[in-house]
Motif scaffolding. Structure first.
Motif: not given
Length: 669
Positions: A462-464, A643-646, A649-652
């Motif tokens: 996850p989170n990779f 898609a990456i930019s969106t 926005l949700q990531l710390e």
């Protein structure tokens, strides 16, 4: 009289224009024109302009084959180079033919240009063009030659200094100027603060924040605040500078005797180490390749490089956490296994020494060898093997911009014997041994991201974000390459009879991978699919992969406690004896620390002439179909960027290094 209409474009880059006289001669199947000066009323060949000219001949020249361009001096003016972009010639029959140049031309220089559709050697059908192509490749092999760097390493270009490089592959004038200015400003700031060259040790961790009070990034600030945290430490193995260092661990190595009792407190309640190994939640970073390499001597004593092992666990919160560290390969009483439950400074020191080895691996193997040096092989082989009219030369040349220049400068100033990177704990000689070991073990599949991820068992971690963005980018590049290669190679037989293509891959296999058949690298091509795969790997390497290991260097290296190439005290051999004073004494002194920080600041800069991935400002392809393929490539990259930019926005901690607008089209720094 027969008239040919010429549109002559001068590049829109610094000092591209010229006051010199420009002469043109056209060559066709039915004859050649007179040598004609291009001279309109007013100023010709100013930077960023296109001049329109008419050339008259007594008879039609037939099918236009070549253009000869000559640059003669204006008598009263000093030498000035001309950056000549292209000529578009409209024939008497109304056909507009593109003749790309995109290079600097010096006074007295003569350049012969091919125009029209890209052609493979066996498609040439005119004796003049067959001979021209033959002579072109002879001259290229004279201009670009191979040189040995060190035993067991990739071969490099023969140039010793960037001033020796042909103008077409040198840095732009603006980039050279900007690099010098950044170096001067940064060095001056550090000297005024009394930090540059200082032999003093750091008195407190907080003092490191005073190195650059105004030179910061959002990520470098985050690193300075969170460097001690285990979840951020684990995060860096996935999305930091070296995302290719870990693999899934199904059983522990025999030389890493981690017991159930040691790590049970850090696992999910009720679970066990064996259960987590079976579930696929245990991962390993193992720097055994460094074992036995002699480190650098510092103040008369050898430094210490720890070829250690770090065990990591994906916990129920989907965070990758370090749970056990052994600093040397062979277990012993003086090589204890450090745990998160140990004294805080013991655990911090263990993590720092693992990260020190990881940093050396990052710079020497994954950054320098696998991107810069292998790309130098691809470039020299291309310049020697492909005619400028070859379709793959036209495709690849934009991805080679500035790389030979930065590599030559780097061998002198960064990773040469006296370079900044060679001031690491391992030093220059150790770095060369490490790279030779890595090259002997490198495989083709390890450079192909989908196969790399699968081989390391990282498909479902996850989170990779490096994996997620990288695989999307790989697939987009692959679709583009498939379209371009398929257009020029409709069948496998076209591949097999392309002598320039076969010579190209043979030179890469010989000079890049030293003829190592066990590596799996091709020595020849038999199918279209093989060509597509190799060129996808090449373009991904020089764009996305280089960005992944290069763009975040200031973010992670500028805070020395998080990631330092140099640690000057021995690693701990017992537990319970360390303090924050020990950590400060282990860090490089003030002068060495700020030297590294200044270097990564230089590498982090955005320069005015950067070219982003998918941007092709040079018009090299005449065919409309290729221009459409480029547009589709750019559209796919734009969708990925959105898609990456969106997501970010949700990531710390946003992962930006593989966002297409942030990726350069070549290794240019």
């Amino acid at each position: 009289m027969t008239e040919y209409k010429l549109e002559v474009t001068t590049g829109d880059i610094q000092e591209a224009g010229t006051w010199d006289h420009i002469f043109i001669t056209l060559f066709g199947t039915e004859g050649q024109s007179e040598r004609t000066e291009l001279d309109n009323f007013g100023i010709d060949f100013a930077t960023g302009t296109t001049g329109n000219y008419t050339m008259s001949t007594n008879l039609s020249l037939g099918k236009l084959l070549l253009i000869k361009v000559e640059k003669d001096p204006a008598l009263i003016l000093p030498e000035d180079e001309w950056y000549f972009s292209k000529i578009v010639v409209t024939t008497p029959e109304g056909e507009a033919i593109l003749f790309p140049c995109y290079r600097w031309i010096s006074r007295g220089e003569l350049v012969e240009l091919r125009g029209g559709k890209a052609l493979k050697a066996f498609e040439e059908d005119h004796p003049m063009l067959i001979d021209h192509r033959k002579q072109e490749l002879i001259l290229k092999k004279i201009s670009y030659q191979w040189k040995h760097l060190a035993e067991g390493l990739t071969h490099i270009s023969q140039f010793n200094n960037e001033s020796e490089l042909p103008a077409e592959i040198r840095f732009s004038k603006s980039k050279s100027t900007e690099i010098v200015m950044v170096k001067m400003q940064t060095t001056l700031e550090l000297k005024l603060k009394g930090l540059f060259g200082s032999l003093e040790q750091w008195e407190s961790i907080e003092d490191l924040k005073n190195i650059f009070q105004w030179k910061k990034t959002t990520m470098s600030e985050y690193v300075s605040e969170h460097w001690k945290e285990d979840d951020f430490y684990g995060f860096q193995f996935l999305n930091g500078l070296n995302p290719n260092a870990i693999k899934r661990c199904s059983e522990l190595p025999p030389n890493f005797p981690v017991t159930e009792e040691m790590v049970k407190p850090f696992l999910e309640e009720g679970s066990s180490l064996q259960e987590e190994l079976k579930k696929g939640n245990i991962f390993l970073s193992d720097q055994k390749m460094m074992d036995g390499i002699r480190p650098r001597v510092y103040n008369g004593e050898p430094l210490h490089v720890t070829p250690g092992l770090c065990l990591l666990y994906v916990n129920p919160e989907n965070k990758l956490m370090p749970i056990a560290i052994q600093l040397h390969q062979q277990p012993s009483e003086l090589n204890p296994i450090f745990l998160p439950s140990d004294l805080e400074t013991d655990w911090l020191l263990a993590k720092m020494f693992i990260k020190n080895a990881d940093s050396i691996d990052h710079q020497s193997v994954h950054h320098l060898l696998k991107t810069h040096y292998l790309t130098e092989v691809y470039i020299v082989a291309s310049l020697r093997s492909f005619s400028a009219i070859h379709p793959l030369y036209k495709l690849l040349f934009p991805h080679f911009r500035f790389t030979l220049d930065i590599n030559i400068r780097g061998r002198a100033n960064l990773f040469g014997p006296d370079g900044s990177i060679s001031k690491s704990s391992l030093g220059y000689d150790g770095q060369m041994v490490l790279m030779a070991r890595a090259l002997s073990e490198i495989t083709y599949s390890s450079l192909c991201l989908p196969e790399n991820i699968t081989a390391r068992g990282l498909e479902s971690v996850p989170n990779f974000y490096y994996r997620d963005d990288g695989l999307n980018l790989w697939n987009i590049i692959n679709s583009f390459v498939k379209a371009v290669v398929g257009y020029y190679y409709p069948s496998d037989s076209e591949v097999r009879k392309d002598t320039e293509l076969q010579e190209w891959i043979s030179e890469i296999f010989t000079h890049g991978f030293l003829g190592n058949t066990a590596s799996g690298f091709p020595a020849s091509f038999d199918t279209v699919e093989e060509v597509i795969k190799f060129i996808t790997m090449l373009i991904f390497t020089v764009t996305g992969q280089h960005a992944a290991v290069n763009s975040g260097q200031f973010d992670y290296y500028s805070w020395a406690p998080n990631q330092s190439l140099l640690l000057i005290k021995p690693p701990p051999t017992t537990k319970g004896q360390s303090s924050m004073k020990t950590i400060l004494e282990t860090l490089p002194d003030v002068g060495q620390t700020v030297t590294f920080s200044a270097l990564v600041w230089l590498l982090a800069q955005e320069y005015t002439d950067e070219v982003a991935l998918g941007t092709y400002p040079d018009e090299r392809f005449h065919e409309p179909a290729l221009k459409q393929m480029i547009k589709e490539f750019q559209a796919a990259l734009s969708d990925l960027s959105e898609a990456i930019s969106t997501r970010n926005l949700q990531l710390e901690i946003p992962y930006t290094y593989l966002n297409p607008p942030e990726i350069e089209n070549s290794i240019a720094i």
